[in-house]
Design a protein around this motif. Structure first.
Motif, PDB file in Angstrom:
ATOM      1  N   UNK A   1       0.842  -1.174   0.000  1.00 15.00           N
ATOM      2  CA  UNK A   1       0.000   0.000   0.000  1.00 15.00           C
ATOM      3  C   UNK A   1       0.892   1.245   0.000  1.00 15.00           C
ATOM      4  N   UNK A   2       0.553   2.239  -0.819  1.00 13.07           N
ATOM      5  CA  UNK A   2       1.338   3.466  -0.913  1.00 13.07           C
ATOM      6  C   UNK A   2       1.122   4.330   0.330  1.00 13.07           C
ATOM      7  N   UNK A   3       2.179   5.004   0.740  1.00 11.65           N
ATOM      8  CA  UNK A   3       2.108   5.913   1.883  1.00 11.65           C
ATOM      9  C   UNK A   3       1.278   7.130   1.495  1.00 11.65           C
ATOM     10  N   UNK A   4       0.309   7.488   2.326  1.00 11.08           N
ATOM     11  CA  UNK A   4      -0.499   8.677   2.076  1.00 11.08           C
ATOM     12  C   UNK A   4       0.219   9.896   2.631  1.00 11.08           C
ATOM     13  N   UNK A   5       0.028  11.021   1.979  1.00  9.02           N
ATOM     14  CA  UNK A   5       0.632  12.270   2.425  1.00  9.02           C
ATOM     15  C   UNK A   5      -0.391  13.061   3.232  1.00  9.02           C
ATOM     16  N   UNK A   6      -0.033  13.455   4.454  1.00  9.34           N
ATOM     17  CA  UNK A   6      -0.968  14.264   5.236  1.00  9.34           C
ATOM     18  C   UNK A   6      -1.209  15.622   4.585  1.00  9.34           C
ATOM     19  N   UNK A   7      -2.470  16.034   4.573  1.00 10.52           N
ATOM     20  CA  UNK A   7      -2.822  17.361   4.073  1.00 10.52           C
ATOM     21  C   UNK A   7      -3.485  18.203   5.154  1.00 10.52           C
ATOM     22  N   UNK A   8      -3.836  17.559   6.278  1.00 10.62           N
ATOM     23  CA  UNK A   8      -4.564  18.225   7.355  1.00 10.62           C
ATOM     24  C   UNK A   8      -3.880  17.922   8.682  1.00 10.62           C
ATOM     25  N   UNK A   9      -3.761  18.948   9.531  1.00 15.12           N
ATOM     26  CA  UNK A   9      -3.295  18.770  10.908  1.00 15.12           C
ATOM     27  C   UNK A   9      -4.423  19.195  11.843  1.00 15.12           C
ATOM     28  N   UNK A  10      -4.717  18.363  12.818  1.00 17.85           N
ATOM     29  CA  UNK A  10      -5.759  18.649  13.810  1.00 17.85           C
ATOM     30  C   UNK A  10      -5.060  18.814  15.147  1.00 17.85           C
ATOM     31  N   UNK A  11      -5.239  19.971  15.787  1.00 18.44           N
ATOM     32  CA  UNK A  11      -4.502  20.307  16.998  1.00 18.44           C
ATOM     33  C   UNK A  11      -5.464  20.452  18.174  1.00 18.44           C
ATOM     34  N   UNK A  12      -5.202  19.687  19.228  1.00 14.87           N
ATOM     35  CA  UNK A  12      -5.977  19.735  20.467  1.00 14.87           C
ATOM     36  C   UNK A  12      -5.056  20.202  21.588  1.00 14.87           C
ATOM     37  N   UNK A  13      -5.613  20.993  22.515  1.00 17.95           N
ATOM     38  CA  UNK A  13      -4.853  21.475  23.669  1.00 17.95           C
ATOM     39  C   UNK A  13      -5.653  21.256  24.946  1.00 17.95           C
ATOM     40  N   UNK A  14      -4.934  20.925  26.018  1.00 14.29           N
ATOM     41  CA  UNK A  14      -5.561  20.797  27.328  1.00 14.29           C
ATOM     42  C   UNK A  14      -4.532  21.089  28.414  1.00 14.29           C
ATOM     43  N   UNK A  15      -5.016  21.597  29.568  1.00 13.64           N
ATOM     44  CA  UNK A  15      -4.119  21.942  30.669  1.00 13.64           C
ATOM     45  C   UNK A  15      -4.550  21.249  31.955  1.00 13.64           C
ATOM     46  N   UNK A  16      -3.562  20.792  32.714  1.00 10.31           N
ATOM     47  CA  UNK A  16      -3.798  20.205  34.026  1.00 10.31           C
ATOM     48  C   UNK A  16      -3.001  20.980  35.063  1.00 10.31           C
ATOM     49  N   UNK A  17      -3.307  20.726  36.327  1.00 16.43           N
ATOM     50  CA  UNK A  17      -2.455  21.233  37.389  1.00 16.43           C
ATOM     51  C   UNK A  17      -1.176  20.404  37.390  1.00 16.43           C
ATOM     52  N   UNK A  18      -0.053  21.000  37.773  1.00 18.46           N
ATOM     53  CA  UNK A  18       1.223  20.284  37.701  1.00 18.46           C
ATOM     54  C   UNK A  18       1.234  18.947  38.443  1.00 18.46           C
ATOM     55  N   UNK A  19       0.568  18.863  39.581  1.00 16.71           N
ATOM     56  CA  UNK A  19       0.599  17.620  40.348  1.00 16.71           C
ATOM     57  C   UNK A  19      -0.251  16.508  39.726  1.00 16.71           C
ATOM     58  N   UNK A  20      -1.026  16.818  38.703  1.00 16.76           N
ATOM     59  CA  UNK A  20      -1.852  15.829  37.995  1.00 16.76           C
ATOM     60  C   UNK A  20      -1.292  15.475  36.619  1.00 16.76           C
ATOM     61  N   UNK A  21      -0.226  16.144  36.214  1.00 18.16           N
ATOM     62  CA  UNK A  21       0.265  16.039  34.842  1.00 18.16           C
ATOM     63  C   UNK A  21       0.747  14.633  34.477  1.00 18.16           C
ATOM     64  N   UNK A  22       1.524  14.003  35.335  1.00 11.49           N
ATOM     65  CA  UNK A  22       2.036  12.671  35.007  1.00 11.49           C
ATOM     66  C   UNK A  22       0.898  11.662  34.870  1.00 11.49           C
ATOM     67  N   UNK A  23      -0.051  11.726  35.803  1.00  8.37           N
ATOM     68  CA  UNK A  23      -1.198  10.804  35.753  1.00  8.37           C
ATOM     69  C   UNK A  23      -2.028  11.059  34.499  1.00  8.37           C
ATOM     70  N   UNK A  24      -2.245  12.334  34.164  1.00 12.17           N
ATOM     71  CA  UNK A  24      -3.022  12.628  32.961  1.00 12.17           C
ATOM     72  C   UNK A  24      -2.287  12.176  31.706  1.00 12.17           C
ATOM     73  N   UNK A  25      -0.991  12.362  31.669  1.00 10.15           N
ATOM     74  CA  UNK A  25      -0.234  11.944  30.486  1.00 10.15           C
ATOM     75  C   UNK A  25      -0.394  10.443  30.247  1.00 10.15           C
ATOM     76  N   UNK A  26      -0.309   9.655  31.312  1.00 16.57           N
ATOM     77  CA  UNK A  26      -0.492   8.197  31.173  1.00 16.57           C
ATOM     78  C   UNK A  26      -1.915   7.872  30.714  1.00 16.57           C
ATOM     79  N   UNK A  27      -2.903   8.483  31.364  1.00 16.23           N
ATOM     80  CA  UNK A  27      -4.303   8.240  31.012  1.00 16.23           C
ATOM     81  C   UNK A  27      -4.585   8.667  29.567  1.00 16.23           C
TER      82      UNK A  27
END
Length: 111
Positions: A1-27
């Protein structure tokens, strides 16, 4: 199968408190990123830690708006919050940014 070339980027952002960051990253990786990896042409995740919050950014790459819309259930700009996002995030995102890729140079990303 030929490699497809991306034409679209979808960007999501979210913020946590620092003490929750590691747990959120894993989740977020288990519940959000792994399913995305199976559908998108590519996925990058980023994290910035500050004294007041940790910001997460996910960029997924798609061959077309239609392919992205199929993943999101119709509206490519719609947000699909993970079940535990309310528990972790300071505020729930109201949308994502969808950009057309105009040029790309060099090697981006990795495993």
């Amino acid at each position: 199968m030929a490699q497809k070339t991306p034409t679209i980027a979808r960007i999501w952002r979210g913020r946590t408190l620092p003490d929750r960051a590691d747990a959120y990253e894993r989740y977020n990786y288990e519940a959000g990123i792994k399913p995305l990896i199976e559908k998108a042409l590519g996925v990058q995740t980023f994290r910035e830690d500050t004294a007041t919050h940790s910001e997460f950014v996910t960029i997924s790459y798609w061959g077309s708006v239609e392919a992205m819309a199929a993943f999101t259930g119709g509206d490519p700009n719609s947000i699909h919050h993970l079940d535990r996002d309310k528990e972790f995030l300071i505020e729930l995102s109201k949308g994502v940014q969808v950009l057309r890729i105009r040029t790309s140079h060099g090697m981006v990303g990795g495993d």
